[in-house]
Design a protein around this motif. Structure first.
Motif, PDB file in Angstrom:
ATOM      1  N   GLU A 267      -5.305  21.520  -4.008  1.00 43.64           N
ATOM      2  CA  GLU A 267      -4.448  20.367  -3.727  1.00 43.64           C
ATOM      3  C   GLU A 267      -5.196  19.261  -3.024  1.00 43.64           C
ATOM      4  O   GLU A 267      -4.985  18.068  -3.290  1.00 43.64           O
ATOM      5  CB  GLU A 267      -3.273  20.813  -2.859  1.00 43.64           C
ATOM      6  N   ILE A 268      -6.071  19.648  -2.103  1.00 48.65           N
ATOM      7  CA  ILE A 268      -6.858  18.643  -1.393  1.00 48.65           C
ATOM      8  C   ILE A 268      -7.709  17.863  -2.380  1.00 48.65           C
ATOM      9  O   ILE A 268      -7.793  16.625  -2.323  1.00 48.65           O
ATOM     10  CB  ILE A 268      -7.746  19.314  -0.321  1.00 48.65           C
TER      11      ILE A 268
ATOM     12  N   THR B 153      -7.373  28.149   1.690  1.00 48.33           N
ATOM     13  CA  THR B 153      -6.909  28.992   0.594  1.00 48.33           C
ATOM     14  C   THR B 153      -7.239  28.273  -0.710  1.00 48.33           C
ATOM     15  O   THR B 153      -7.478  27.062  -0.720  1.00 48.33           O
ATOM     16  CB  THR B 153      -5.396  29.240   0.665  1.00 48.33           C
TER      17      THR B 153
ATOM     18  N   LEU C 235      -6.909  11.391  -6.411  1.00 48.08           N
ATOM     19  CA  LEU C 235      -5.887  10.364  -6.569  1.00 48.08           C
ATOM     20  C   LEU C 235      -6.137   9.175  -5.650  1.00 48.08           C
ATOM     21  O   LEU C 235      -5.945   8.016  -6.044  1.00 48.08           O
ATOM     22  CB  LEU C 235      -4.500  10.954  -6.276  1.00 48.08           C
ATOM     23  N   LEU C 236      -6.561   9.447  -4.431  1.00 48.67           N
ATOM     24  CA  LEU C 236      -6.588   8.394  -3.409  1.00 48.67           C
ATOM     25  C   LEU C 236      -7.941   7.719  -3.239  1.00 48.67           C
ATOM     26  O   LEU C 236      -8.024   6.498  -3.114  1.00 48.67           O
ATOM     27  CB  LEU C 236      -6.141   8.988  -2.059  1.00 48.67           C
TER      28      LEU C 236
ATOM     29  N   LEU D 196       1.276   7.040  -6.550  1.00 48.36           N
ATOM     30  CA  LEU D 196       0.192   7.967  -6.847  1.00 48.36           C
ATOM     31  C   LEU D 196       0.604   9.413  -6.568  1.00 48.36           C
ATOM     32  O   LEU D 196       0.254  10.318  -7.329  1.00 48.36           O
ATOM     33  CB  LEU D 196      -1.051   7.611  -6.013  1.00 48.36           C
ATOM     34  N   LEU D 197       1.328   9.624  -5.468  1.00 50.57           N
ATOM     35  CA  LEU D 197       1.540  10.996  -4.986  1.00 50.57           C
ATOM     36  C   LEU D 197       2.856  11.622  -5.439  1.00 50.57           C
ATOM     37  O   LEU D 197       2.888  12.786  -5.831  1.00 50.57           O
ATOM     38  CB  LEU D 197       1.462  11.015  -3.457  1.00 50.57           C
TER      39      LEU D 197
ATOM     40  N   ALA E 148      -5.278  27.612  -3.179  1.00 51.02           N
ATOM     41  CA  ALA E 148      -4.257  26.627  -3.529  1.00 51.02           C
ATOM     42  C   ALA E 148      -4.416  25.358  -2.697  1.00 51.02           C
ATOM     43  O   ALA E 148      -4.296  24.238  -3.216  1.00 51.02           O
ATOM     44  CB  ALA E 148      -2.864  27.224  -3.302  1.00 51.02           C
ATOM     45  N   ARG E 149      -4.694  25.541  -1.410  1.00 45.44           N
ATOM     46  CA  ARG E 149      -4.829  24.381  -0.542  1.00 45.44           C
ATOM     47  C   ARG E 149      -6.021  23.533  -0.959  1.00 45.44           C
ATOM     48  O   ARG E 149      -5.940  22.305  -1.027  1.00 45.44           O
ATOM     49  CB  ARG E 149      -5.003  24.845   0.911  1.00 45.44           C
TER      50      ARG E 149
ATOM     51  N   GLU F  24       1.320  22.196  -0.082  1.00 42.92           N
ATOM     52  CA  GLU F  24       0.987  22.287   1.341  1.00 42.92           C
ATOM     53  C   GLU F  24       0.275  21.036   1.823  1.00 42.92           C
ATOM     54  O   GLU F  24       0.185  20.796   3.018  1.00 42.92           O
ATOM     55  CB  GLU F  24       0.066  23.480   1.617  1.00 42.92           C
ATOM     56  N   VAL F  25      -0.254  20.265   0.890  1.00 40.20           N
ATOM     57  CA  VAL F  25      -1.083  19.127   1.268  1.00 40.20           C
ATOM     58  C   VAL F  25      -0.407  17.809   0.906  1.00 40.20           C
ATOM     59  O   VAL F  25      -0.197  16.945   1.754  1.00 40.20           O
ATOM     60  CB  VAL F  25      -2.470  19.213   0.599  1.00 40.20           C
ATOM     61  N   LEU F  26      -0.059  17.661  -0.372  1.00 33.19           N
ATOM     62  CA  LEU F  26       0.536  16.404  -0.808  1.00 33.19           C
ATOM     63  C   LEU F  26       1.884  16.161  -0.127  1.00 33.19           C
ATOM     64  O   LEU F  26       2.198  15.032   0.264  1.00 33.19           O
ATOM     65  CB  LEU F  26       0.718  16.411  -2.329  1.00 33.19           C
TER      66      LEU F  26
ATOM     67  N   GLN G  26      -9.324  18.028   6.933  1.00 31.55           N
ATOM     68  CA  GLN G  26      -8.816  19.328   6.491  1.00 31.55           C
ATOM     69  C   GLN G  26      -9.865  20.139   5.747  1.00 31.55           C
ATOM     70  O   GLN G  26      -9.919  21.362   5.884  1.00 31.55           O
ATOM     71  CB  GLN G  26      -7.587  19.136   5.592  1.00 31.55           C
TER      72      GLN G  26
ATOM     73  N   GLU H 288      -9.057   5.066  -5.680  1.00 30.80           N
ATOM     74  CA  GLU H 288      -8.228   3.883  -5.451  1.00 30.80           C
ATOM     75  C   GLU H 288      -8.776   3.053  -4.299  1.00 30.80           C
ATOM     76  O   GLU H 288      -8.866   1.822  -4.396  1.00 30.80           O
ATOM     77  CB  GLU H 288      -6.794   4.341  -5.142  1.00 30.80           C
TER      78      GLU H 288
ATOM     79  N   LYS I  81      -7.151  17.482  -5.555  1.00 31.76           N
ATOM     80  CA  LYS I  81      -6.270  16.637  -6.363  1.00 31.76           C
ATOM     81  C   LYS I  81      -5.922  15.359  -5.617  1.00 31.76           C
ATOM     82  O   LYS I  81      -5.994  14.257  -6.174  1.00 31.76           O
ATOM     83  CB  LYS I  81      -4.985  17.407  -6.701  1.00 31.76           C
ATOM     84  N   ALA I  82      -5.596  15.508  -4.343  1.00 31.08           N
ATOM     85  CA  ALA I  82      -5.245  14.345  -3.536  1.00 31.08           C
ATOM     86  C   ALA I  82      -6.441  13.402  -3.393  1.00 31.08           C
ATOM     87  O   ALA I  82      -6.295  12.182  -3.479  1.00 31.08           O
ATOM     88  CB  ALA I  82      -4.755  14.789  -2.154  1.00 31.08           C
TER      89      ALA I  82
ATOM     90  N   LEU J 173      -4.646   8.418   5.353  1.00 29.09           N
ATOM     91  CA  LEU J 173      -4.330   9.626   4.591  1.00 29.09           C
ATOM     92  C   LEU J 173      -5.614  10.334   4.183  1.00 29.09           C
ATOM     93  O   LEU J 173      -5.739  11.558   4.300  1.00 29.09           O
ATOM     94  CB  LEU J 173      -3.515   9.272   3.340  1.00 29.09           C
TER      95      LEU J 173
ATOM     96  N   LEU K 193      -3.584   4.036   2.957  1.00 26.06           N
ATOM     97  CA  LEU K 193      -4.334   5.043   2.208  1.00 26.06           C
ATOM     98  C   LEU K 193      -5.488   5.601   3.028  1.00 26.06           C
ATOM     99  O   LEU K 193      -5.757   6.808   2.995  1.00 26.06           O
ATOM    100  CB  LEU K 193      -4.873   4.435   0.909  1.00 26.06           C
TER     101      LEU K 193
ATOM    102  N   ASN L 186      -7.325  12.108   7.001  1.00 26.49           N
ATOM    103  CA  ASN L 186      -6.709  13.411   7.234  1.00 26.49           C
ATOM    104  C   ASN L 186      -7.225  14.458   6.264  1.00 26.49           C
ATOM    105  O   ASN L 186      -7.476  15.601   6.639  1.00 26.49           O
ATOM    106  CB  ASN L 186      -5.188  13.306   7.113  1.00 26.49           C
ATOM    107  N   LEU L 187      -7.364  14.074   5.013  1.00 30.31           N
ATOM    108  CA  LEU L 187      -7.852  15.029   4.018  1.00 30.31           C
ATOM    109  C   LEU L 187      -9.245  15.521   4.387  1.00 30.31           C
ATOM    110  O   LEU L 187      -9.526  16.725   4.317  1.00 30.31           O
ATOM    111  CB  LEU L 187      -7.862  14.377   2.635  1.00 30.31           C
TER     112      LEU L 187
ATOM    113  N   GLU M 147       0.809  -1.212   0.000  1.00 31.26           N
ATOM    114  CA  GLU M 147       0.000   0.000   0.000  1.00 31.26           C
ATOM    115  C   GLU M 147       0.843   1.262   0.000  1.00 31.26           C
ATOM    116  O   GLU M 147       0.521   2.259  -0.643  1.00 31.26           O
ATOM    117  CB  GLU M 147      -0.907  -0.004   1.228  1.00 31.26           C
TER     118      GLU M 147
ATOM    119  N   LEU N 176       1.772  14.555   3.243  1.00 32.99           N
ATOM    120  CA  LEU N 176       1.343  13.161   3.121  1.00 32.99           C
ATOM    121  C   LEU N 176       2.532  12.282   2.737  1.00 32.99           C
ATOM    122  O   LEU N 176       2.736  11.194   3.291  1.00 32.99           O
ATOM    123  CB  LEU N 176       0.239  13.036   2.065  1.00 32.99           C
TER     124      LEU N 176
END
Lengths: 223, 223
Positions: free
Chosen positions: B93-94, B87, B100-101, A100-101, B89-90, A158-160, B170, B104, B96-97, B163, B160, B166-167, A93, A163
């Motif tokens: 990214e969240i 923000t 990705l996750l 992935l990241l 940007a944050r 700031e996020v990825l 956030q 999966e 995007k993450a 992780l 995973l 946590n997202l 895992e 992780l």
DNA sequence: ACAGCGAAATTGTGATCACATAGCCTGTGC
DNA sequence: GCACAGGCTATGTGATCACAATTTCGCTGT
């Protein structure tokens, strides 16, 4: 074992280190985990760490709690703390998550060539190669980490990024035991391709190089 | 504000107050973050939380430290603690993450149909729809979270899943403020497709449904 | 010599205290 | 009326103490 830099004598705030004692402790433990000085299964006690670092158990408690939140340390059912042991499923895992990241971070980093700084990156890779030849696993792990995160940090994520840092803390101790068995000489990374991709400003090539590098480390484990 | 007794509605398992006070505190804060009772920017003080929960500041310190390690809480430069502000940007990214996750995890979960339990999942989705009509953002968030993690937990993931948890911690507080502005009536999720995919045992369809659901929530934010 | 038992040490948890610092509010002077 | 300085409060940090649970080691009996 965990001493870091200048003497920790009382009254010597050690200007170099920032902020709280807790942060110093956490940095010290992270460093120990990332370089493999903490081996999986090793017991970690609050008072033990505290006396090693010359601090009271209090800041250690918070540092350990912080690290165990990200599964960098494991709190067993009886409350005892230890460096997590690796299982096949967990490793699979972790590698999946990395694939992935981390390529994503690499691609993001390509947007900031100045931060990437190809020369500095190449210099880091030289240090990696040196330590590979020397067979010093601890030094190798330190510079390999520095190489990867030099790239990842350039992404300004700031996020990825946090992780991925957690992931490294989770598998680093295990990798150290692997290097202890098979040595570091057999390692062939894809750092050169990554450096070249940075010089070319080729985001896709950088992503591929990072992905290949991760897969490469993975193959090492099938033995 | 943070009580977690019988008053909490169904769908709020809240980990049945196991073991230590610290765990209870952490569960309470997680629950408050996930349901949006903690709004971004809100100051969180150790003594304040401690007195609210009727405990001493000590276990609160560790719980808060644990949560701030995963950026579920933010420690400001002056040491004060608050719920992180979002923000652009944050948030990007969240998402995007998440994309990705979480797909999966959904795909992994498809390997364990028994754990997925299509009927239970459908029941949860009904509760989500109810709260959407009722316009109760807090209840909606609770059940939407329960729906997603009912799927994700079935994956038996050790890496995973934390992780992704946590997202959610956030972005949940921020989503609550969004629902407060645009309401919940306009939400259309892809839960029905996910349930159907589970019934069909179609891993790829489940992955797509989850991905579509995430993208859907994202579009809501462009306004 | 070995298994079983009990005492002692180790360890995490929680509480309380002391302290330095950052905010905040109030009172004062212009 | 407003800006500024003062003290006061709130807050995080670290240390120390007490305690219960667990582990560990040594002792004893067979």
């Amino acid at each position: 074992m965990l001493e870091q830099g200048a003497g920790s004598g009382p009254g010597a705030p050690v200007a170099a280190v920032r902020g709280s004692i807790r942060d110093r402790v956490e940095s010290a433990v992270r460093e120990a985990l990332l370089t493999g000085r903490f081996v999986p299964g090793r017991a970690v006690t609050l008072r033990g760490l505290a006396s090693e670092l010359g601090v009271s158990p209090m800041p250690v408690r918070e540092a350990v709690r912080s690290l165990s939140a990200g599964h960098a340390l494991e709190v067993r059912p009886n409350g005892r703390i230890q460096v997590p042991t690796m299982t096949e499923a967990r490793l699979a895992e972790i590698l999946k998550a990395r694939l992935l990241l981390e390529p994503e971070l690499a691609e993001m980093a390509a947007s900031y060539p100045a931060d990437l700084d190809a020369d500095a990156l190449a210099a880091l890779d030289d240090r990696v190669d040196e330590s590979l030849i020397g067979g010093d696993a601890e030094t190798y792990m330190r510079f390999n980490h520095a190489f990867h995160f030099h790239i990842y940090r350039a992404s300004r994520s700031e996020v990825l990024l946090p992780l991925v840092e957690n992931l490294w803390l989770q598998f680093a101790p295990f990798m150290r035991t692997v290097y202890g068995r098979v040595g570091t000489a057999a390692l062939d990374d894809h750092h050169k391709e990554a450096v070249q991709a940075v010089r070319d400003g080729d985001a896709e090539a950088l992503r591929s190089a990072v992905a290949a590098d991760i897969r490469c480390g993975m193959e090492l484990l099938d033995r």
